[in-house]
Design a protein around this motif. Structure first.
Motif, PDB file in Angstrom:
ATOM      1  N   VAL A 199      11.972   5.470  -7.547  1.00  0.00           N
ATOM      2  CA  VAL A 199      11.481   4.888  -6.303  1.00  0.00           C
ATOM      3  C   VAL A 199      10.757   3.569  -6.588  1.00  0.00           C
ATOM      4  CG1 VAL A 199       9.878   5.218  -4.378  1.00  0.00           C
ATOM      5  CG2 VAL A 199      11.342   7.094  -5.118  1.00  0.00           C
ATOM      6  N   GLY A 200       9.990   3.522  -7.679  1.00  0.00           N
ATOM      7  CA  GLY A 200       9.310   2.286  -8.049  1.00  0.00           C
ATOM      8  C   GLY A 200      10.287   1.174  -8.378  1.00  0.00           C
ATOM      9  N   ALA A 201      11.334   1.509  -9.135  1.00  0.00           N
ATOM     10  CA  ALA A 201      12.342   0.511  -9.482  1.00  0.00           C
ATOM     11  C   ALA A 201      13.079   0.018  -8.239  1.00  0.00           C
ATOM     12  CB  ALA A 201      13.338   1.108 -10.473  1.00  0.00           C
ATOM     13  N   MET A 202      13.324   0.903  -7.294  1.00  0.00           N
ATOM     14  CA  MET A 202      13.989   0.529  -6.056  1.00  0.00           C
ATOM     15  C   MET A 202      13.167  -0.504  -5.285  1.00  0.00           C
ATOM     16  SD  MET A 202      14.782   3.017  -2.810  1.00  0.00           S
ATOM     17  CE  MET A 202      13.003   3.222  -2.577  1.00  0.00           C
ATOM     18  N   ILE A 203      11.855  -0.320  -5.248  1.00  0.00           N
ATOM     19  CA  ILE A 203      10.990  -1.263  -4.536  1.00  0.00           C
ATOM     20  C   ILE A 203      10.965  -2.614  -5.248  1.00  0.00           C
ATOM     21  CG2 ILE A 203       8.588  -1.723  -3.914  1.00  0.00           C
ATOM     22  CD1 ILE A 203       8.266   1.207  -3.325  1.00  0.00           C
ATOM     23  N   VAL A 204      10.897  -2.577  -6.574  1.00  0.00           N
ATOM     24  CA  VAL A 204      10.902  -3.833  -7.335  1.00  0.00           C
ATOM     25  C   VAL A 204      12.186  -4.610  -7.063  1.00  0.00           C
ATOM     26  CG1 VAL A 204      10.984  -4.820  -9.648  1.00  0.00           C
ATOM     27  CG2 VAL A 204       9.359  -2.992  -9.131  1.00  0.00           C
ATOM     28  N   LEU A 205      13.317  -3.937  -7.073  1.00  0.00           N
ATOM     29  CA  LEU A 205      14.594  -4.601  -6.801  1.00  0.00           C
ATOM     30  C   LEU A 205      14.640  -5.150  -5.384  1.00  0.00           C
ATOM     31  CD1 LEU A 205      17.071  -2.116  -8.531  1.00  0.00           C
ATOM     32  CD2 LEU A 205      16.461  -4.413  -9.298  1.00  0.00           C
ATOM     33  N   ARG A 206      14.070  -4.414  -4.450  1.00  0.00           N
ATOM     34  CA  ARG A 206      14.040  -4.881  -3.063  1.00  0.00           C
ATOM     35  C   ARG A 206      13.203  -6.154  -2.936  1.00  0.00           C
ATOM     36  NH1 ARG A 206      14.923  -2.747   2.193  1.00  0.00           N
ATOM     37  NH2 ARG A 206      14.431  -4.466   3.622  1.00  0.00           N
ATOM     38  N   VAL A 207      12.060  -6.171  -3.613  1.00  0.00           N
ATOM     39  CA  VAL A 207      11.190  -7.348  -3.560  1.00  0.00           C
ATOM     40  C   VAL A 207      11.870  -8.547  -4.203  1.00  0.00           C
ATOM     41  CG1 VAL A 207       9.019  -8.320  -4.393  1.00  0.00           C
ATOM     42  CG2 VAL A 207       9.063  -6.011  -3.454  1.00  0.00           C
ATOM     43  N   VAL A 208      12.535  -8.324  -5.344  1.00  0.00           N
ATOM     44  CA  VAL A 208      13.200  -9.425  -6.048  1.00  0.00           C
ATOM     45  C   VAL A 208      14.352  -9.996  -5.222  1.00  0.00           C
ATOM     46  CG1 VAL A 208      14.617  -9.986  -8.060  1.00  0.00           C
ATOM     47  CG2 VAL A 208      12.536  -8.636  -8.347  1.00  0.00           C
ATOM     48  N   SER A 209      15.100  -9.111  -4.568  1.00  0.00           N
ATOM     49  CA  SER A 209      16.295  -9.561  -3.853  1.00  0.00           C
ATOM     50  C   SER A 209      16.019 -10.092  -2.454  1.00  0.00           C
ATOM     51  CB  SER A 209      17.318  -8.421  -3.771  1.00  0.00           C
ATOM     52  OG  SER A 209      16.767  -7.323  -3.067  1.00  0.00           O
ATOM     53  N   THR A 210      15.020  -9.528  -1.756  1.00  0.00           N
ATOM     54  CA  THR A 210      14.775  -9.931  -0.362  1.00  0.00           C
ATOM     55  C   THR A 210      13.374 -10.490  -0.129  1.00  0.00           C
ATOM     56  OG1 THR A 210      13.971  -7.741   0.322  1.00  0.00           O
ATOM     57  CG2 THR A 210      16.361  -8.115   0.380  1.00  0.00           C
ATOM     58  N   ARG A 211      12.523 -10.464  -1.128  1.00  0.00           N
ATOM     59  CA  ARG A 211      11.142 -10.941  -1.005  1.00  0.00           C
ATOM     60  C   ARG A 211      10.341 -10.151   0.034  1.00  0.00           C
ATOM     61  NH1 ARG A 211      11.008 -13.543  -5.713  1.00  0.00           N
ATOM     62  NH2 ARG A 211      12.697 -15.074  -5.870  1.00  0.00           N
ATOM     63  N   SER A 212      10.765  -8.917   0.267  1.00  0.00           N
ATOM     64  CA  SER A 212      10.047  -8.097   1.236  1.00  0.00           C
ATOM     65  C   SER A 212      10.279  -6.629   0.918  1.00  0.00           C
ATOM     66  CB  SER A 212      10.527  -8.400   2.660  1.00  0.00           C
ATOM     67  OG  SER A 212      11.880  -8.022   2.817  1.00  0.00           O
ATOM     68  N   ARG A 239      11.657   1.600   5.213  1.00  0.00           N
ATOM     69  CA  ARG A 239      12.289   2.737   4.533  1.00  0.00           C
ATOM     70  C   ARG A 239      11.667   2.958   3.164  1.00  0.00           C
ATOM     71  NH1 ARG A 239      15.449   7.212   5.676  1.00  0.00           N
ATOM     72  NH2 ARG A 239      15.971   8.082   3.660  1.00  0.00           N
ATOM     73  N   GLU A 240      11.486   1.899   2.408  1.00  0.00           N
ATOM     74  CA  GLU A 240      10.900   2.027   1.071  1.00  0.00           C
ATOM     75  C   GLU A 240       9.469   2.547   1.145  1.00  0.00           C
ATOM     76  OE1 GLU A 240      12.623  -0.571   2.048  1.00  0.00           O
ATOM     77  OE2 GLU A 240      14.383  -0.472   0.727  1.00  0.00           O
ATOM     78  N   VAL A 241       8.722   2.055   2.133  1.00  0.00           N
ATOM     79  CA  VAL A 241       7.336   2.516   2.310  1.00  0.00           C
ATOM     80  C   VAL A 241       7.323   4.013   2.625  1.00  0.00           C
ATOM     81  CG1 VAL A 241       5.255   2.305   3.721  1.00  0.00           C
ATOM     82  CG2 VAL A 241       6.525   0.253   3.037  1.00  0.00           C
ATOM     83  N   SER A 242       8.267   4.457   3.457  1.00  0.00           N
ATOM     84  CA  SER A 242       8.351   5.870   3.798  1.00  0.00           C
ATOM     85  C   SER A 242       8.669   6.721   2.577  1.00  0.00           C
ATOM     86  CB  SER A 242       9.415   6.089   4.882  1.00  0.00           C
ATOM     87  OG  SER A 242       9.090   5.400   6.066  1.00  0.00           O
ATOM     88  N   ASP A 243       9.586   6.220   1.728  1.00  0.00           N
ATOM     89  CA  ASP A 243       9.940   6.954   0.513  1.00  0.00           C
ATOM     90  C   ASP A 243       8.739   7.099  -0.410  1.00  0.00           C
ATOM     91  OD1 ASP A 243      12.519   7.254   1.359  1.00  0.00           O
ATOM     92  OD2 ASP A 243      13.322   5.593   0.194  1.00  0.00           O
ATOM     93  N   VAL A 244       8.002   5.999  -0.598  1.00  0.00           N
ATOM     94  CA  VAL A 244       6.827   6.039  -1.475  1.00  0.00           C
ATOM     95  C   VAL A 244       5.779   6.994  -0.924  1.00  0.00           C
ATOM     96  CG1 VAL A 244       4.885   4.693  -2.357  1.00  0.00           C
ATOM     97  CG2 VAL A 244       7.179   3.734  -2.407  1.00  0.00           C
ATOM     98  N   ALA A 245       5.543   6.922   0.381  1.00  0.00           N
ATOM     99  CA  ALA A 245       4.543   7.794   0.996  1.00  0.00           C
ATOM    100  C   ALA A 245       4.926   9.260   0.858  1.00  0.00           C
ATOM    101  CB  ALA A 245       4.378   7.433   2.470  1.00  0.00           C
ATOM    102  N   ALA A 246       6.208   9.561   1.065  1.00  0.00           N
ATOM    103  CA  ALA A 246       6.658  10.949   0.964  1.00  0.00           C
ATOM    104  C   ALA A 246       6.535  11.465  -0.463  1.00  0.00           C
ATOM    105  CB  ALA A 246       8.105  11.064   1.442  1.00  0.00           C
TER     106      ALA A 246
END
Length: 220
Positions: A153-166, A170-177
């Motif tokens: 989940v952490g790697a997914m967020i890092v990739l999202r930030v690198v690719s879209t700068r945001s 959905r990612e926030v929900s995954d981390v919270a869960a």
């Protein structure tokens, strides 16, 4: 057949839990470390194994193993949905199943494999993130591989930030869960938050782990 080398220890520990009415906190088995502090990371799986044995016998453990394998293959099939053709999808999943048949035995690692597959499914927006709460709660109490779910989940967020700068909702929900599931797992655990820190502490014992063949780096 039930023949995994570590299964008997998990089953014996489950029997101890039922007989004593609690999870062991010291080593009851070995000669050199008898009575030393012991964290039973897979206590949940031990209870499940021993409970099935007491209820219906060893066949119950075989049924549990078969059910988890079927569920795992089902999730793998769902993960392969983007494959262009049915043949390609079958080959992709078939290769994974062929590699897994020698590893998907009666040991808590099997529950960890299913947990990771479900985390992957949630990360692809194919599973409601709220399901990650019970998944991580159970995973943390049946096998010490649950940090793999956190890492993914952490790697997914890092990739999202690198690719879209945001970071999306959905990612926030995954981390919270995942976080809620782990906290819940620690609260109901007989060891508290030590259940969450134990895998990290274990990796720090590299000198001892170097003698365990299953923990050695892959040598080609």
């Amino acid at each position: 057949p039930l023949q995994d080398n570590s299964f008997l220890t998990h089953l014996a520990t489950g029997r101890l839990i039922f007989d004593r009415g609690g999870v062991p906190s010291v080593d009851p088995y070995s000669f050199t470390a008898h009575g030393d502090p012991w964290t039973v990371q897979s206590w949940g799986a031990s209870v499940l194994y021993a409970g099935a044995e007491r209820t219906v016998g060893l066949v119950g453990i075989r049924v549990i193993n078969a059910a988890v394998i079927v569920a795992l293959i089902g999730v793998l099939w769902a993960l392969a949905k983007p494959t262009a053709s049915l043949v390609g999808r079958a080959i992709t999943v078939g290769l994974v199943v062929c590699m897994g048949t020698g590893l998907w035995v009666e040991r808590p690692l099997l529950f960890g494999a299913l947990g990771l597959a479900l985390v992957l499914l949630a990360a692809e927006d194919r599973l409601d993130p709220r399901w990650l709460v019970p998944v991580m709660w159970l995973w943390a109490n049946v096998h010490g591989s649950f940090p793999l779910g956190v890492a993914f989940v952490g790697a997914m967020i890092v990739l999202r930030v690198v690719s879209t700068r945001s970071v999306g909702r959905r990612e926030v929900s995954d981390v919270a869960a995942v976080a809620v599931g782990l906290v819940a797992g620690a609260v109901v655990s007989p060891y508290g938050f030590e259940m969450l820190t134990f895998p990290v502490e274990l990796l720090g014992r590299s000198e001892s782990l170097s003698f365990i063949s299953e923990w050695r780096p892959l040598s080609l």
